[in-house]
Design an enzyme around this catalytic site. Structure first.
Site, PDB file in Angstrom:
ATOM      1  N   GLY A 146      49.952  44.223  44.209  1.00 52.80           N
ATOM      2  CA  GLY A 146      49.292  45.440  44.585  1.00 52.80           C
ATOM      3  C   GLY A 146      49.114  45.116  46.067  1.00 52.80           C
ATOM      4  N   GLY A 185      48.002  41.491  46.627  1.00 54.85           N
ATOM      5  CA  GLY A 185      49.111  40.657  46.124  1.00 54.85           C
ATOM      6  C   GLY A 185      50.175  40.718  47.209  1.00 54.85           C
ATOM      7  N   ASN A 211      36.680  42.189  43.835  1.00 57.50           N
ATOM      8  CA  ASN A 211      35.528  42.574  44.201  1.00 57.50           C
ATOM      9  C   ASN A 211      34.729  42.631  42.884  1.00 57.50           C
ATOM     10  OD1 ASN A 211      35.877  43.221  46.796  1.00 57.50           O
ATOM     11  ND2 ASN A 211      36.482  45.293  46.558  1.00 57.50           N
ATOM     12  N   ALA A 213      44.011  46.606  52.963  1.00 51.63           N
ATOM     13  CA  ALA A 213      45.221  46.479  52.696  1.00 51.63           C
ATOM     14  C   ALA A 213      45.701  47.755  51.784  1.00 51.63           C
ATOM     15  CB  ALA A 213      45.657  45.123  51.760  1.00 51.63           C
ATOM     16  N   LYS A 238      29.106  40.540  49.162  1.00 47.93           N
ATOM     17  CA  LYS A 238      30.280  41.363  49.059  1.00 47.93           C
ATOM     18  C   LYS A 238      29.803  42.600  47.820  1.00 47.93           C
ATOM     19  CE  LYS A 238      34.645  42.427  50.163  1.00 47.93           C
ATOM     20  NZ  LYS A 238      34.766  43.623  49.495  1.00 47.93           N
ATOM     21  N   ASN A 277      29.962  46.705  48.264  1.00 50.88           N
ATOM     22  CA  ASN A 277      30.842  47.476  47.122  1.00 50.88           C
ATOM     23  C   ASN A 277      29.671  48.550  46.328  1.00 50.88           C
ATOM     24  OD1 ASN A 277      32.940  44.797  47.091  1.00 50.88           O
ATOM     25  ND2 ASN A 277      33.366  46.575  47.954  1.00 50.88           N
ATOM     26  N   ASN A 321      33.261  56.123  55.208  1.00 54.61           N
ATOM     27  CA  ASN A 321      32.207  55.073  55.271  1.00 54.61           C
ATOM     28  C   ASN A 321      31.197  55.241  56.411  1.00 54.61           C
ATOM     29  OD1 ASN A 321      33.475  53.951  53.297  1.00 54.61           O
ATOM     30  ND2 ASN A 321      34.252  52.034  54.399  1.00 54.61           N
ATOM     31  N   SER A 354      37.359  51.862  48.783  1.00 58.05           N
ATOM     32  CA  SER A 354      38.607  51.673  47.808  1.00 58.05           C
ATOM     33  C   SER A 354      38.250  52.632  46.543  1.00 58.05           C
ATOM     34  CB  SER A 354      38.809  50.235  47.610  1.00 58.05           C
ATOM     35  OG  SER A 354      37.391  49.846  46.874  1.00 58.05           O
TER      36      SER A 354
HETATM   37  N1  NDP Z   1      43.080  46.651  48.656  1.00 58.45           N
HETATM   38  C1  NDP Z   1      41.997  46.121  49.636  1.00 58.45           C
HETATM   39  O1  NDP Z   1      41.985  46.262  50.684  1.00 58.45           O
HETATM   40  C2  NDP Z   1      40.964  44.900  48.837  1.00 58.45           C
HETATM   41  C3  NDP Z   1      40.974  44.800  47.363  1.00 58.45           C
HETATM   42  N2  NDP Z   1      40.093  43.642  47.077  1.00 58.45           N
HETATM   43  C4  NDP Z   1      40.040  43.552  45.484  1.00 58.45           C
HETATM   44  O2  NDP Z   1      41.219  42.774  45.267  1.00 58.45           O
HETATM   45  C5  NDP Z   1      41.425  43.006  43.996  1.00 58.45           C
HETATM   46  C6  NDP Z   1      43.162  43.667  44.048  1.00 58.45           C
HETATM   47  O3  NDP Z   1      43.066  44.842  44.769  1.00 58.45           O
HETATM   48  P1  NDP Z   1      44.363  45.770  44.727  1.00 58.45           P
HETATM   49  O4  NDP Z   1      45.369  44.848  45.386  1.00 58.45           O
HETATM   50  O5  NDP Z   1      43.974  46.747  46.109  1.00 58.45           O
HETATM   51  O6  NDP Z   1      44.704  46.532  43.681  1.00 58.45           O
HETATM   52  P2  NDP Z   1      46.156  47.190  43.245  1.00 58.45           P
HETATM   53  O7  NDP Z   1      45.961  48.073  42.134  1.00 58.45           O
HETATM   54  O8  NDP Z   1      46.649  47.514  44.396  1.00 58.45           O
HETATM   55  O9  NDP Z   1      46.860  45.958  42.814  1.00 58.45           O
HETATM   56  C7  NDP Z   1      47.072  45.181  41.497  1.00 58.45           C
HETATM   57  C8  NDP Z   1      48.390  45.000  40.955  1.00 58.45           C
HETATM   58  O10 NDP Z   1      48.190  44.048  39.810  1.00 58.45           O
HETATM   59  C9  NDP Z   1      49.068  44.572  39.027  1.00 58.45           C
HETATM   60  N3  NDP Z   1      48.891  43.929  37.585  1.00 58.45           N
HETATM   61  C10 NDP Z   1      47.858  44.291  36.755  1.00 58.45           C
HETATM   62  N4  NDP Z   1      47.957  43.500  35.433  1.00 58.45           N
HETATM   63  C11 NDP Z   1      48.971  42.516  35.861  1.00 58.45           C
HETATM   64  C12 NDP Z   1      49.533  41.469  35.453  1.00 58.45           C
HETATM   65  N5  NDP Z   1      48.801  40.931  33.983  1.00 58.45           N
HETATM   66  N6  NDP Z   1      50.456  40.833  35.760  1.00 58.45           N
HETATM   67  C13 NDP Z   1      50.896  40.980  37.005  1.00 58.45           C
HETATM   68  N7  NDP Z   1      50.482  42.046  37.615  1.00 58.45           N
HETATM   69  C14 NDP Z   1      49.516  42.823  37.159  1.00 58.45           C
HETATM   70  C15 NDP Z   1      48.988  46.169  39.026  1.00 58.45           C
HETATM   71  O11 NDP Z   1      50.257  46.579  38.544  1.00 58.45           O
HETATM   72  P3  NDP Z   1      50.458  48.270  38.092  1.00 58.45           P
HETATM   73  O12 NDP Z   1      50.816  48.571  39.401  1.00 58.45           O
HETATM   74  O13 NDP Z   1      51.456  48.147  37.130  1.00 58.45           O
HETATM   75  O14 NDP Z   1      49.192  48.795  37.654  1.00 58.45           O
HETATM   76  C16 NDP Z   1      49.093  46.270  40.428  1.00 58.45           C
HETATM   77  O15 NDP Z   1      50.249  46.133  41.028  1.00 58.45           O
HETATM   78  C17 NDP Z   1      40.748  44.155  43.348  1.00 58.45           C
HETATM   79  O16 NDP Z   1      39.672  43.373  42.739  1.00 58.45           O
HETATM   80  C18 NDP Z   1      40.196  44.638  44.970  1.00 58.45           C
HETATM   81  O17 NDP Z   1      38.761  45.108  44.486  1.00 58.45           O
HETATM   82  C19 NDP Z   1      39.155  43.282  47.902  1.00 58.45           C
HETATM   83  C20 NDP Z   1      39.176  43.885  49.355  1.00 58.45           C
HETATM   84  C21 NDP Z   1      39.805  44.440  49.918  1.00 58.45           C
HETATM   85  C1  KPL Z   2      33.334  47.094  52.374  1.00 57.18           C
HETATM   86  C2  KPL Z   2      34.323  48.292  51.765  1.00 57.18           C
HETATM   87  C3  KPL Z   2      33.095  49.084  51.219  1.00 57.18           C
HETATM   88  C4  KPL Z   2      34.948  48.812  53.022  1.00 57.18           C
HETATM   89  O1  KPL Z   2      35.397  49.944  52.618  1.00 57.18           O
HETATM   90  C5  KPL Z   2      35.197  47.876  50.628  1.00 57.18           C
HETATM   91  O2  KPL Z   2      35.552  46.596  50.248  1.00 57.18           O
HETATM   92  C6  KPL Z   2      35.935  48.889  49.645  1.00 57.18           C
HETATM   93  O3  KPL Z   2      36.038  49.854  50.198  1.00 57.18           O
HETATM   94  O4  KPL Z   2      36.075  48.258  48.622  1.00 57.18           O
END
Ligand code: NDP
Ligand code: KPL
Length: 300
Positions: free
Chosen positions: A9, A12, A98, A123, A180, A184, A198, A247
């Site tokens: 996602g 990743g 998170n 991201a 964090k 959140n 925000n 998010s």
């Molecule tokens: N995005 C951001 O800016 C931020 C994110 N985070 C944290 O990072 C974590 C990831 O967030 P984010 O990347 O945004 O989430 P996304 O939903 O964008 O991505 C998660 C991905 O994981 C895939 N997935 C689920 N299960 C599996 C598996 N078993 N094997 C392989 N892939 C799998 C999903 O696939 P599918 O698409 O098919 O469901 C999806 O593509 C969260 O906990 C979030 O809180 C923290 C700070 C900032």
């Molecule tokens: C820190 C904050 C609240 C910034 O938007 C965030 O991490 C989120 O949106 O999940």
């Protein structure tokens, strides 16, 4: 060094892009079509309107071989991955979620070297192989079940010198995750039910009162003392991300599940254990859960 990143996602894709500059990265996707597209077209990162492309190997088969595995799925998708990790030989596993939903599973993985991380980057996945880097932040890492030594994989990551991708080591994982969580647990649910960016939580004096009331409950349930410093920290995040939608707000707008259970659900659980009444947290937790259910009913 070979790194496996599980979950393609927003995070990743972003981490695969930056880490593949210095390491051999395999990105494990949830769908075969996504792996095929990434293998054919690479990963594109958009930052300040500029696109950069890099080649990364993607896999759909879940035979994780790498000595460092980075878990970048949402909290609600952790459990099946834990089942696979339980059976793997010892290695370093870094969690980037998170919230606190992953913590109860960690005792099942004691044969691995567990590292907890928090992500301060913004991201946003645009399509299956493109991510926008909406905000540069730090990755903070902390050892969960081993001392700050003898982990060559993490030590290598810490010498990472990309200006857009700084990585730091923190002594105390609990403190790091709590901070964090406070952001959140306050900004995410409030912006979601008020439908605001925000910044409005500090610009609108009434919303700021709500933010403060919720904040005091959260630090109380986490048993934290340094209120002044933490309140400045939350307000600064609102200021620095004023134009962003949280998010959780984004997830609800897209009709996606949120990570509310790992965030406010965790706070409620802690409150119950300590017999504390948490009216704001209870109200917001059930509001978000209710919105998720309504969405499910409409789709169903
Ligand atoms: N995005 C951001 O800016 C931020 C994110 N985070 C944290 O990072 C974590 C990831 O967030 P984010 O990347 O945004 O989430 P996304 O939903 O964008 O991505 C998660 C991905 O994981 C895939 N997935 C689920 N299960 C599996 C598996 N078993 N094997 C392989 N892939 C799998 C999903 O696939 P599918 O698409 O098919 O469901 C999806 O593509 C969260 O906990 C979030 O809180 C923290 C700070 C900032
Ligand atoms: C820190 C904050 C609240 C910034 O938007 C965030 O991490 C989120 O949106 O999940």
């Amino acid at each position: 060094m070979e790194i496996g990143i599980i979950g393609a996602g927003s995070i990743g894709l972003l981490y695969s892009f930056y880490l593949s500059k210095n390491y051999t990265v395999t990105l494990y996707t949830n769908r075969k079509e996504q792996a095929d597209i990434i293998n054919e077209e690479g990963i594109t990162v958009i930052k300040d309107g500029t696109q950069s492309l890099t080649k990364v190997h993607a896999e759909y088969e879940r035979n994780y071989q790498e000595q460092l595995l980075i878990i970048s799925v949402k909290q609600y998708d952790i459990e099946p991955i834990i089942e696979v990790l339980k059976k793997l030989s010892s290695r370093t596993v870094l969690f980037l979620q998170n919230g606190m939903g992953h913590l109860p599973f960690l005792s099942l993985l004691s044969h691995h070297k567990i590292v907890l991380g928090i992500v301060e980057h913004g991201a946003l996945r645009i399509d299956v192989h493109t991510v926008e880097h909406t905000g540069i932040g730090r990755t903070k890492l902390s050892y969960y079940n081993s001392k700050n030594s003898d982990n060559t994989w993490i030590e290598q990551l810490l010498v990472e010198k990309h200006p857009c991708f700084p990585i730091e080591l923190k002594e105390d994982w609990q403190k790091m995750l709590n901070e964090k969580l406070i952001a959140n647990a306050t900004i995410n649910p409030l912006t979601t039910i008020l439908k605001v960016k925000n910044g409005e939580l500090i610009e609108n004096e009434h919303f700021n009162v709500l933010l403060y009331e919720l904040f005091t409950e959260v630090i109380n349930v986490l048993g934290l003392q340094n209120e002044r410093q933490l309140w400045d920290y939350v307000q600064n995040i609102c200021k620095n991300t004023a134009q962003n939608e949280s998010s959780m707000y984004k997830d609800i707008q897209k009709g996606n599940q949120t990570e509310i259970d790992a965030i406010l659900g965790y706070c409620l659980h802690q409150a119950k254990n300590r017999n504390l009444a948490m009216p704001h947290i209870t109200f917001l937790y059930h509001s978000i859960k209710g919105i998720e259910v309504r969405k499910g009913e409409r789709d169903g």
